[in-house]
Design a protein around this motif. Structure first.
Motif, mmCIF file in Angstrom:
data_model
loop_
_atom_site.group_PDB
_atom_site.id
_atom_site.type_symbol
_atom_site.label_atom_id
_atom_site.label_comp_id
_atom_site.label_asym_id
_atom_site.label_seq_id
_atom_site.Cartn_x
_atom_site.Cartn_y
_atom_site.Cartn_z
ATOM 1 N N GLU A 121 -5.678 1.603 -6.782
ATOM 2 C CA GLU A 121 -5.712 0.526 -5.799
ATOM 3 C C GLU A 121 -7.149 0.242 -5.374
ATOM 4 O OE1 GLU A 121 -4.014 1.517 -1.972
ATOM 5 O OE2 GLU A 121 -4.507 3.641 -2.218
ATOM 6 N N VAL A 167 0.838 -1.198 0.000
ATOM 7 C CA VAL A 167 0.000 0.000 0.000
ATOM 8 C C VAL A 167 0.874 1.250 0.000
ATOM 9 C CG1 VAL A 167 -2.002 -1.064 1.127
ATOM 10 C CG2 VAL A 167 -0.166 -0.094 2.529
ATOM 11 N N ARG A 206 -5.806 -6.412 2.410
ATOM 12 C CA ARG A 206 -4.682 -5.523 2.099
ATOM 13 C C ARG A 206 -4.346 -4.655 3.296
ATOM 14 N NH1 ARG A 206 -5.115 -1.370 -1.454
ATOM 15 N NH2 ARG A 206 -2.920 -1.388 -2.019
ATOM 16 N N CYS A 253 -9.063 -0.065 -2.205
ATOM 17 C CA CYS A 253 -8.881 0.254 -0.785
ATOM 18 C C CYS A 253 -9.823 -0.522 0.137
ATOM 19 C CB CYS A 253 -9.086 1.756 -0.560
ATOM 20 S SG CYS A 253 -7.911 2.791 -1.449
#
Length: 338
Positions: free
Chosen positions: A296, A276, A303, A298
């Motif tokens: 990305e 990240v 993650r 989120c």
């Protein structure tokens, strides 16, 4: 985080960063700032043998020292240099051993490894909102060196500059450099995602990476035909950087070539998988935020799954990359057509 205070006059400074490509490129603002703000000064740099070519062309560095395997072989050589100060930008057991063995003042920075562990394992983000470059500058505060906010640097030797005329004629009006390679599989953009993006792009794509991604590149070329060129395993790092310099835009994961692209001030579409941006390793382009965009997912509860990466997705779905919108990525890249 200061370990010992520097002497009043530092004429010879050793910087330590062993690897990797991207991390070394991220130290270049510190190298430049020391050279410009501490005078007179000699800057020496210690790295792994395989990374010396990144540093040798840098005009701010007086001498590059290297080692293979054990560090013991280089300690005697380094002792003979009689350094005034050490800036440890690696901060591990090996670098600490070198600092103690040379018996000179040294300083380092906070890697926030515990906070990274908490983020990866508990999904609680306690990390400071700081780029790694700013953390590196904490290590040179004892030298009264400050960030000049001029960004990263990467120097391409003239003999390794790539001639764009060697590319097929379809590339003569511009192209997008696409980075396939990464040490960790969970940082790589899947072949199918690249194909989806490329079919919407206005420009052809140049595929870059090592020999380990040649077959992936061949799969992409088989689907896209003349709109894709397989450069994987064909070019040196400097040649790849030269190709990136001549591109319209760069499509990449969290890789060393992403940081080289930032050093060359190229537009960057940055796709993030298991890592990240909050780790502080996103493209460093101070004053030019418009030159990069992070893509990305989120909302994924898995993650980040690692601070570095894995060979394959631990969950086997790789949603972090597979769910990124190809249309959004392509539309952003298509802004940079000239």
């Amino acid at each position: 985080m200061d370990e010992t205070q520097p002497p009043s006059c530092c004429k010879k400074i050793l910087i330590i960063r062993f690897s990797s490509i991207g991390d070394i490129v991220l130290t270049t603002p510190v190298v430049r700032a020391i050279k410009e703000q501490v005078k007179p000064v000699e800057i020496h740099y210690l790295t792994k043998k395989e990374n010396e070519n990144i540093l040798i062309p840098n005009p701010h560095i007086t001498k590059v020292h290297t080692f293979c395997g054990s560090i013991q072989s280089c300690i005697t050589e380094l002792n003979g240099e009689h350094f005034d100060y050490i800036v440890d930008l690696q901060k591990n057991k090996k670098s600490k051993k070198i600092c103690h063995a040379l018996h000179v003042p040294w300083s380092t920075f906070n890697k926030h490894n515990i906070k990274k562990w908490i983020f990866v394992n508990l999904k609680i983000n306690l990390l400071p909102n700081q780029h790694i470059v700013n953390l590196y500058f904490d290590a040179v505060k004892p030298l009264q060196v400050q960030n000049d906010h001029k960004g990263l640097e990467y120097y391409i030797p003239k003999k390794e500059e790539f001639d764009k005329l060697d590319l097929p004629i379809v590339f003569e009006d511009g192209f997008v450099a696409v980075v396939l390679g990464s040490i960790h599989g969970t940082k790589r953009i899947p072949a199918q995602k690249i194909i989806e993006i490329a079919t919407i792009l206005h420009k052809p794509i140049m595929l870059l990476g090592g020999k380990d991604v040649i077959f992936t590149a061949e799969e992409i070329v088989a689907r896209l035909g003349e709109r894709a060129y397989n450069g994987c395993g064909r070019f040196s790092l400097h040649q790849s950087a030269s190709i990136i310099k001549q591109s319209n835009c760069v499509l990449t994961g969290d890789t060393g070539l992403m940081h080289i692209s930032a050093a060359l001030h190229k537009p960057i579409a940055s796709l993030w998988g298991n890592t990240v941006p909050e780790f502080g390793m996103y493209p460093y382009l101070p004053g030019e935020p418009f030159l990069f965009r992070v893509f990305e997912i989120c909302t994924l509860s898995c993650r980040p799954c690692s601070k570095l990466g894995f060979k394959k997705c631990p969950k086997k779905h790789y949603k972090c990359m597979n769910s990124i919108s190809a249309v959004e990525v392509a539309e952003w890249i298509n802004q940079f057509q000239e």
